[in-house]
Design a protein around this motif. Structure first.
Motif, mmCIF file in Angstrom:
data_model
loop_
_atom_site.group_PDB
_atom_site.id
_atom_site.type_symbol
_atom_site.label_atom_id
_atom_site.label_comp_id
_atom_site.label_asym_id
_atom_site.label_seq_id
_atom_site.Cartn_x
_atom_site.Cartn_y
_atom_site.Cartn_z
ATOM 1 N N UNK A 345 0.860 -1.180 0.000
ATOM 2 C CA UNK A 345 0.000 0.000 0.000
ATOM 3 C C UNK A 345 0.896 1.229 0.000
ATOM 4 N N UNK A 346 0.377 2.327 -0.495
ATOM 5 C CA UNK A 346 1.186 3.538 -0.587
ATOM 6 C C UNK A 346 0.543 4.674 0.184
ATOM 7 N N UNK A 347 1.392 5.498 0.773
ATOM 8 C CA UNK A 347 0.954 6.726 1.423
ATOM 9 C C UNK A 347 1.948 7.819 1.071
ATOM 10 N N UNK A 348 1.521 9.055 1.208
ATOM 11 C CA UNK A 348 2.428 10.189 1.044
ATOM 12 C C UNK A 348 3.266 10.349 2.318
ATOM 13 N N UNK A 349 4.370 11.029 2.176
ATOM 14 C CA UNK A 349 5.262 11.199 3.310
ATOM 15 C C UNK A 349 4.647 11.945 4.465
ATOM 16 N N UNK A 350 3.686 12.854 4.175
ATOM 17 C CA UNK A 350 3.071 13.627 5.256
ATOM 18 C C UNK A 350 1.811 12.980 5.796
ATOM 19 N N UNK A 351 1.518 11.744 5.381
ATOM 20 C CA UNK A 351 0.342 11.042 5.897
ATOM 21 C C UNK A 351 0.541 10.709 7.371
ATOM 22 N N UNK A 369 6.220 4.559 1.042
ATOM 23 C CA UNK A 369 6.035 5.993 1.253
ATOM 24 C C UNK A 369 6.530 6.717 0.002
ATOM 25 N N UNK A 370 5.624 7.472 -0.638
ATOM 26 C CA UNK A 370 5.932 8.137 -1.901
ATOM 27 C C UNK A 370 5.884 9.644 -1.746
ATOM 28 N N UNK A 371 6.613 10.352 -2.622
ATOM 29 C CA UNK A 371 6.491 11.806 -2.665
ATOM 30 C C UNK A 371 5.362 12.188 -3.615
ATOM 31 N N UNK A 376 9.623 6.814 -4.858
ATOM 32 C CA UNK A 376 9.730 6.133 -3.568
ATOM 33 C C UNK A 376 10.630 6.920 -2.614
ATOM 34 N N UNK A 377 10.112 7.213 -1.419
ATOM 35 C CA UNK A 377 10.895 7.857 -0.368
ATOM 36 C C UNK A 377 11.446 6.844 0.619
ATOM 37 N N UNK A 378 10.673 5.788 0.881
ATOM 38 C CA UNK A 378 11.088 4.794 1.848
ATOM 39 C C UNK A 378 9.985 3.780 2.074
ATOM 40 N N UNK A 379 10.177 2.930 3.071
ATOM 41 C CA UNK A 379 9.204 1.872 3.349
ATOM 42 C C UNK A 379 8.937 1.798 4.854
ATOM 43 N N UNK A 380 7.753 1.274 5.174
ATOM 44 C CA UNK A 380 7.383 1.032 6.571
ATOM 45 C C UNK A 380 6.918 -0.411 6.692
ATOM 46 N N UNK A 381 7.631 -1.159 7.517
ATOM 47 C CA UNK A 381 7.230 -2.530 7.850
ATOM 48 C C UNK A 381 7.055 -2.604 9.365
ATOM 49 N N UNK A 382 6.862 -3.797 9.894
ATOM 50 C CA UNK A 382 6.635 -3.929 11.330
ATOM 51 C C UNK A 382 7.733 -3.303 12.190
#
Length: 392
Positions: A345-351, A369-371, A376-382
């Motif tokens: 799933x994708x979200x913006x960096x300021x989400x 995490x996208x701009x 791609x800016x980065x990723x979030x996992x557990x």
């Protein structure tokens, strides 16, 4: 960004011998020592801060920390003993601390407006006349006042209450009148001294939302005093923490929560829910730190997430787990419509982090995490989520 308001080494002293207090302040004496020696109270000590045009800057601290004292120096309700308070108004910088009476009157009537905690409505004037008070004092014609007041009352949803008096309105409605009165002056800078603290939580939350909606349209510069960290995080582009008259830390909510300057700030934010205050970009593993095997990125071995990127940094394909699902990405701003079987799933960096975690839970897959250009800016996992929740 352009500075709308600048504090430079501001000292504010309450008492008739400020020089004696300043000398002791320069000698490194504490507030309590200065009171004991001189009877003078140091309200603000050596405060320097720049508030950018169009931002909401929230001053926070315990009672007596100096937040309201500093705010009231902007329209000189509190005199500055030393230092500069610079307001940019109609293309020129005005030092409120030293300007003449005429300049100060003009600034108060056109450049800076204030919303008070206790509404400060005149009980013998109607809602319409309260909103138009500032316009009346600066000599606006009745036709101009009527036009502006009607517009601002409609803006805050009180058009049908123009002929009522303050005692006929609820607390939340009275505060809306205060907002309309401030907006009616068309001042570039709004000073808001705990404007919602006297209201019950539901009304307070509603007015916070309404203020954000109005700010999105009007883009005022707002200096906002609050003792409520959740309110500060919700409203503020930046948060300034004060203690004993001094500014101890200024930054975004992420700065304050993740990197507290000292034990006082850490204690101040200790009970804040990080899901509400943090943003996706503040907890992600940045692109530069993601392990890679050639052109393939592997940000999370636990979930077996693998990414490949186009040359412009946008995502070419994603696999998650044993099944390769190239290109199957949910680009969503909420959990509504979440699809099963997505690779990520994708979200913006300021989400808000809360939104990202909700998507993660709904889809059972990692977060990209996208701009704004979908790079791609980065990723979030557990691991990133756990670190944010535990603040480690």
């Amino acid at each position: 960004m352009t500075a709308a308001l600048t504090f430079r080494n501001v000292d504010i002293v309450f008492g008739n011998k400020p020089r004696a207090a300043l000398d002791l302040l320069d000698a490194g004496k504490t507030r309590d020592e200065i009171i004991a020696a001189t009877g003078q109270v140091v309200g603000v000590a050596d405060a320097s801060l720049t508030v950018e045009s169009g931002e909401i800057c929230v001053l926070m601290g315990l009672s007596g920390s100096g937040k309201s004292t500093l705010l009231r120096s902007v329209n000189r309700l509190n005199e500055t003993a030393r230092g500069d308070v610079i307001v940019t108004h109609e293309g020129r910088d005005i030092n409120v601390a030293t300007c003449d009476a005429k300049t100060l009157r003009d600034l108060r009537s056109r450049g800076v407006a204030m919303v008070f905690q206790q509404f400060a409505l005149l009980p013998w004037r109607t809602v319409r006349d309260n909103v138009g008070l500032g316009l009346e004092l600066r000599g606006a014609s009745k036709a101009e006042r009527d036009r502006i007041v009607t517009e601002k009352l409609e803006m805050v949803g009180l058009g049908q209450w123009a002929g009522k008096y303050a005692h006929e309105l609820s607390g939340g409605m009275q505060q809306r009148v205060g907002l309309a009165r401030a907006f009616a002056t068309d001042a570039d800078i709004l000073l808001m001294d705990e404007p919602f603290s006297a209201l019950d939580p539901l009304i307070r939350a509603k007015l916070q939302d309404e203020l954000l909606d109005l700010q999105a349209k009007l883009k005022k510069t707002i200096l906002f005093v609050s003792h409520d960290l959740d309110e500060a995080i919700k409203l503020g582009n930046r948060i300034v923490i004060m203690e004993g008259g001094r500014i101890v830390q200024a930054g975004t909510a992420q700065d304050i929560v993740l990197r507290p300057a000292d034990g006082y700030v850490a204690e101040f934010v200790r009970h804040m829910n990080p899901l509400e205050g943090l943003r996706a970009a503040s907890v992600m593993t940045p692109l530069a730190d993601i392990p890679r095997d050639g052109a393939v990125l592997e940000p999370c071995s636990v979930s077996k997430l693998r990414l490949t990127l186009h040359a412009d940094g946008t995502v070419a394909s994603v696999t998650h787990g044993a099944t390769a699902l190239p290109g199957t990405i949910v680009a969503a701003a909420s959990v509504n419509g979440a699809r099963q079987g997505a690779a990520a799933v994708t979200v913006r960096g300021d989400a808000p982090l809360k939104q990202a975690v909700a998507l993660r839970h709904a889809e059972n897959c990692p977060i990209l995490v996208l701009d704004d250009a979908d790079a791609l800016l980065g990723t979030i996992c557990e691991p990133e989520i756990f670190r944010a929740l535990l603040r480690v």
